[in-house]
Design a protein around this motif. Structure first.
Motif, short mmCIF file in Angstrom:
data_model
loop_
_atom_site.label_atom_id
_atom_site.label_comp_id
_atom_site.label_asym_id
_atom_site.label_seq_id
_atom_site.Cartn_x
_atom_site.Cartn_y
_atom_site.Cartn_z
N GLU A 15 0.83 -1.20 0.00
CA GLU A 15 0.00 0.00 0.00
C GLU A 15 0.87 1.25 0.00
O GLU A 15 0.61 2.21 -0.77
N TYR B 150 2.64 1.82 -3.49
CA TYR B 150 1.84 2.39 -4.57
C TYR B 150 1.39 3.81 -4.25
O TYR B 150 1.23 4.63 -5.17
N ASP B 151 1.25 4.12 -2.98
CA ASP B 151 1.01 5.51 -2.58
C ASP B 151 2.19 6.38 -3.00
O ASP B 151 2.03 7.45 -3.59
N HIS C 96 1.56 6.80 -12.21
CA HIS C 96 0.30 6.06 -12.13
C HIS C 96 0.19 4.99 -13.20
O HIS C 96 -0.31 3.89 -12.95
N LEU D 174 -6.50 2.33 -4.75
CA LEU D 174 -5.28 2.77 -5.41
C LEU D 174 -5.36 2.58 -6.92
O LEU D 174 -4.92 3.44 -7.69
N THR E 54 -7.58 5.22 -8.41
CA THR E 54 -6.86 6.50 -8.46
C THR E 54 -5.87 6.53 -9.61
O THR E 54 -5.77 7.52 -10.35
#
Length: 264
Positions: free
Chosen positions: A171, A174-175, A183, A206, A209
């Motif tokens: 997490e 990828y943030d 992206h 994610l 986004t």
């Protein structure tokens, strides 16, 4: 010495790979290694191997396994007493401790250290550095943790903890990648993770986004609908507020674009 637990158990001692053929020996070593540099009581090892039904010979058998591991991995205490750069398997009044020494490493410890450093760098907005640390941490995994090691209560609990840290590391990774504007680069990885667990909301958020930032709104909406259907079918619950906020961003962005198109 290098001990790998994030996958099948592998041990390298100097330039040689050492194999422990007995399953219970592997369980003893894995338990000591995942708690490296910490005293592990003899009772913990007995419980790990036999849980609630240890044989009358359990203590003696564990002692034999420790002796065999010490001999196979050249972990005698005599040399380590004068030179702490050597790893050693030491006996204490409370049980045993695998002391790593200066040049030894257990990959579970390295994994946790890299994730901790990645988290700190993410908090400091050092996003490229966070990506490097977190990817290095995740690359240590070659399969299920303790892959060929029989797991009792201690190793089972350690496996759950490590898997949780692995999920959190992904997490954060990828943030950080999103913060770096990459992206498009992470879409395929996130698709794989959402397919592996269709109810994993954080990865779905994610992915939504990342798709939105890549101007793939229809695909982002499809991810939401798939997640909603999976959560309803398995748990009877709607997506979390975090996912709903991403959905609102997608819908708001889509309505703005639609309005812009109508004015031209």
């Amino acid at each position: 010495m290098h001990i790998q637990l994030l996958g099948r158990l592998r041990i390298r001692r100097f330039d040689d790979e050492v194999t422990l053929s007995a399953a219970k020996q592997r369980s003893v070593l894995a338990t000591l290694a995942v708690h490296a540099d910490t005293h592990v009581p003899l009772g913990v090892l007995v419980d790990e191997l036999w849980e609630s039904r240890p044989p009358a010979t359990a203590v003696r058998t564990v002692q034999t396994y420790v002796y065999q591991i010490r001999r196979s991995l050249q972990l005698a205490a005599s040399r380590a007493e004068t030179d702490h750069s050597y790893a050693a398997l030491l006996t204490s009044s409370r049980g045993y401790v695998l002391r790593l020494g200066e040049h030894s490493v257990v990959d579970t410890t390295l994994f946790r250290d890299l994730v901790k450093r990645g988290r700190a760098r993410l908090s400091a907005d050092e996003n490229d550095e966070a990506v490097r640390d977190l990817r290095s941490a995740l690359e240590l995994w070659s399969g299920p943790v303790f892959g060929d090691v029989p797991k009792g209560s201690a190793l089972g609990a350690a496996a759950i903890s490590l898997e949780q840290v692995r999920t959190r590391a992904r997490e954060m990774l990828y943030d950080a990648e999103l913060r770096c504007g990459r992206h498009d680069d992470i879409v395929d990885e996130l698709v794989g993770l959402t397919h592996a667990d269709p109810t994993q909301e954080r990865f779905s958020a994610l992915l939504m986004t990342a798709l939105l930032r890549g101007d793939h709104r229809a695909e982002a909406l499809r991810v939401f609908h798939n997640l909603r259907a999976a959560l309803d079918a398995q748990f009877g619950v709607p997506p979390s507020p975090t996912v709903q906020r991403v959905l609102s961003q997608i819908l708001t962005d889509s309505s703005k674009n639609a309005g812009a198109m109508l004015t031209h």
